[in-house]
Design a protein around this motif. Structure first.
Motif, short mmCIF file in Angstrom:
data_model
loop_
_atom_site.label_atom_id
_atom_site.label_comp_id
_atom_site.label_asym_id
_atom_site.label_seq_id
_atom_site.Cartn_x
_atom_site.Cartn_y
_atom_site.Cartn_z
N GLN A 250 1.36 -5.37 1.33
CA GLN A 250 0.71 -5.54 0.04
C GLN A 250 1.42 -4.73 -1.03
OE1 GLN A 250 -1.91 -7.58 -0.63
NE2 GLN A 250 -1.99 -8.29 1.49
N LYS A 251 1.83 -3.52 -0.66
CA LYS A 251 2.54 -2.67 -1.62
C LYS A 251 3.89 -3.26 -1.97
CE LYS A 251 4.20 2.05 -2.30
NZ LYS A 251 4.32 3.41 -1.72
N ASN A 252 4.61 -3.75 -0.95
CA ASN A 252 5.93 -4.37 -1.22
C ASN A 252 5.78 -5.60 -2.09
OD1 ASN A 252 7.12 -2.42 0.35
ND2 ASN A 252 7.23 -3.69 2.21
N SER A 253 4.71 -6.37 -1.86
CA SER A 253 4.48 -7.59 -2.65
C SER A 253 4.24 -7.24 -4.11
CB SER A 253 3.29 -8.36 -2.08
OG SER A 253 3.03 -9.51 -2.85
N LYS A 254 3.46 -6.16 -4.35
CA LYS A 254 3.20 -5.76 -5.73
C LYS A 254 4.47 -5.26 -6.40
CE LYS A 254 -1.65 -4.56 -4.88
NZ LYS A 254 -2.64 -3.46 -4.80
N GLU A 255 5.30 -4.53 -5.64
CA GLU A 255 6.56 -4.02 -6.20
C GLU A 255 7.49 -5.16 -6.57
OE1 GLU A 255 8.02 -1.36 -3.27
OE2 GLU A 255 6.69 0.29 -3.83
#
Length: 585
Positions: A578-583
């Motif tokens: 989820q964090k990578n997707s937001k980045e």
């Protein structure tokens, strides 16, 4: 209880004109024989209709209400005014001319018995046909010569009806009265107290054969039967062992056949056909139920309607659906039946209010809620997806255990603990594939949430929708730690073929004391390949998790403890994605 509910459903359907009356039934008819006054066949016309099968439109036999077909198992038994070529024409494609002649003779005798005193010209035309028809005429008869391209179907199992002067013969009122009098006259019937209706009435010696259940006998299977002395008592034979009136037998058989024939509302779980109906017979309740339980968006609801409907049902308020008023307090029934040789086996039968069943389904879906991958657009997990998580998708037979399917459906609709076989099936797939999908993590979470006695090794602090970084559960944090170690390896060795998940996941979740020292030592080597910023980031992550683990790791983890480990791994991994997707955004 099952038969009573089906009889009541028959009466609801009959009041709406959706099913046939006693003495009448549905049959699939392919051709009509046009007769003149002399009983000669002047035309043969297909009565098939264009019907949808899946995504295709095909020409298929038309369902008609005709004199009730007889129950055939062996021997020769003719139907009145609607039958196949063996009985109507005395010919077939099976190479048994003698038997076909016997069938024709039986059919001729039946029509003589019923129609000989009927003065209507159509009745006399049918009698003239049977008195004059010779099967040898088939090869040279002009009417049959005109349909040579359909002869294979005609000589197969296709059903025929008669037409005279623009009318179907079985729809002529005078002939209908003659059939009604014949079909209800039973001098040999024994009067008994019906166990279904409580009325003193003629008892059915044989119960109806139910057709249409997948993998059951094509000729039909019985829901009630006594076919061996061991099943009988006090010298009674067949249906007399459990007296059911002829009316009740006809009614429940008709209602059951109607439910099975309704392709939009019958669902199969393994080998079990799941049938449902509401008291009153309105199909809209089946639409809503199927949508919530099976995820059938075509029949049930649009996404924007889902939450409003769920809210109304949860609070017990009626709501409008397809211009009908849905009342949560209406009695609702769910029946699961499966083939068993020449019989039907009842897997489950559930009765409650419609609102209670939907609320139980919503509670099940609430328990399954878990953070999902960005590519998964489905808000809920359908019953099919839950069952598929227990199946090896590389196996030749990709279907879940029918016993598990039935137990799971019962647990969902009654809001009781899930079967242990569900958790076992998911655990086996995780061990075999080293992968925890959304569905598998959701099942683990739901299984332990729905236990009567909470398991201390899987506390509520780990049974969350998404990552709980404040949890102090050792097993949950071990799963989190494994996910972080996997991430460090993937960053240090991009595109690596076999990760620590492939090699160590099962051992780490079962015997962490033997594996984690090796993995932590390996992680130190991986960290050296990263830049300073990455080393600081991962060092903080490792520190925050290992501080909760203490100095020693557990030697062995039980199955519930492994469940906490697997949830910790899944939550931590999805948090990373989820964090990578937001980045990336």
């Amino acid at each position: 209880m099952i038969l009573q509910a089906l009889v009541q459903h028959y009466e609801d359907l009959a009041a709406c004109g959706k099913v046939a009356k006693p003495g009448w039934g549905l049959a699939k008819v392919s051709y009509a024989l046009y007769l003149n006054d002399q009983g000669e066949v002047v035309r043969i016309v297909s009565v098939k209709t264009e019907q949808q099968r899946g995504k295709k439109m095909i020409w298929a036999p038309q369902e008609m209400v005709v004199p009730a077909p007889v129950k055939r198992s062996s021997g020769v038994l003719a139907n009145f005014l609607c039958d196949n070529s063996s009985y109507i024409l005395g010919v077939d494609s099976k190479g048994k001319p003698k038997r076909a002649r016997e069938c024709l003779e039986a059919c001729r005798e039946l029509h003589e018995n019923i129609l000989s005193d009927v003065g209507h010209p159509a009745a006399q035309a049918v009698l003239a046909f049977f008195r004059s028809w010779d099967p040898e005429q088939l090869q040279t008869h002009p009417a049959f010569q005109a349909v040579q391209e359909e002869m294979d179907d005609i000589l197969g199992n296709a059903n025929f009806v008669f037409r005279y002067d623009g009318e179907y013969v079985h729809e002529i009122e005078e002939i209908r009265r003659a059939w009604q009098a014949y079909s209800t006259a039973d001098d040999d019937a024994q009067l008994r107290i019906c166990l279904v209706t409580g009325q003193f009435a003629p008892a059915a010696q044989l119960h109806p054969a139910i057709k249409g259940i997948k993998d059951a006998q094509s000729s039909g299977a019985s829901l009630v039967s006594f076919n061996a002395p061991a099943f009988c008592s006090y010298g009674r034979e067949q249906g007399m062992n459990a007296p059911t009136s002829q009316y009740a037998a006809f009614a429940y058989g008709t209602a059951l056949s109607h439910l099975i024939a309704d392709r939009e509302h019958i669902n199969y779980i393994g080998d079990t056909a799941v049938l449902c109906w509401v008291q009153g017979g309105e199909p809209e309740y089946q639409d809503v139920f199927g949508g919530f339980l099976f995820g059938d968006e075509n029949n049930a609801y649009h996404a924007e309607d889902y939450h409003q409907m769920a809210h109304d049902l949860a609070t017990g308020r009626p709501f409008d659906f397809h211009e009908s008023r849905i009342d949560p307090e209406r009695p609702f029934y769910v029946l699961g039946i499966a083939p068993n040789a020449a019989r039907l086996s009842v897997r489950f039968f559930l009765r409650s209010t419609f609102g209670d069943m939907i609320r139980n389904i919503l509670a099940h879906q609430k328990r399954l809620e878990i953070i999902r991958p960005s590519y998964d657009q489905n808000e809920t997990l359908s019953l099919w997806r839950v069952l598929n998580e227990t199946v090896n998708q590389n196996a030749q037979k990709k279907t879940a255990s029918p016993v598990l399917a039935g137990e799971l459906l019962r647990a969902i609709l009654t809001n009781t603990p899930y079967p242990a076989t569900l958790l076992n099936g998911v655990t086996l797939r995780i061990r075999a594939e080293h992968e925890i999908t959304r569905g598998r993590a959701a099942i683990i979470k739901a299984y332990y949430l729905n236990q009567r006695n909470p398991n201390p090794d899987v506390p509520k602090e780990v049974l969350t929708v998404s990552l709980n970084p404040d949890s102090n559960n050792v097993y949950y944090n071990l799963g989190r730690l494994f996910s972080v170690l996997e991430d460090i390896q993937s960053k240090a060795n991009p595109g690596i073929n076999a990760t620590i998940r492939d090699r160590y996941f099962n051992a780490a979740s079962a015997t962490p004391a033997h594996v984690f020292p090796i993995l932590l030592n390996l992680a130190q080597k991986h960290l050296k390949k990263l830049n300073e910023g990455q080393r600081v980031y991962y060092g903080k992550q490792l520190g925050s998790i290992t501080d909760k683990l203490g100095e020693e790791y557990p030697n062995r983890l039980t199955l519930p403890q492994q469940g906490s480990f697997q949830l910790g791994y899944y939550h931590q991994t999805q948090e990373r994605y989820q964090k990578n997707s937001k980045e990336d955004m």
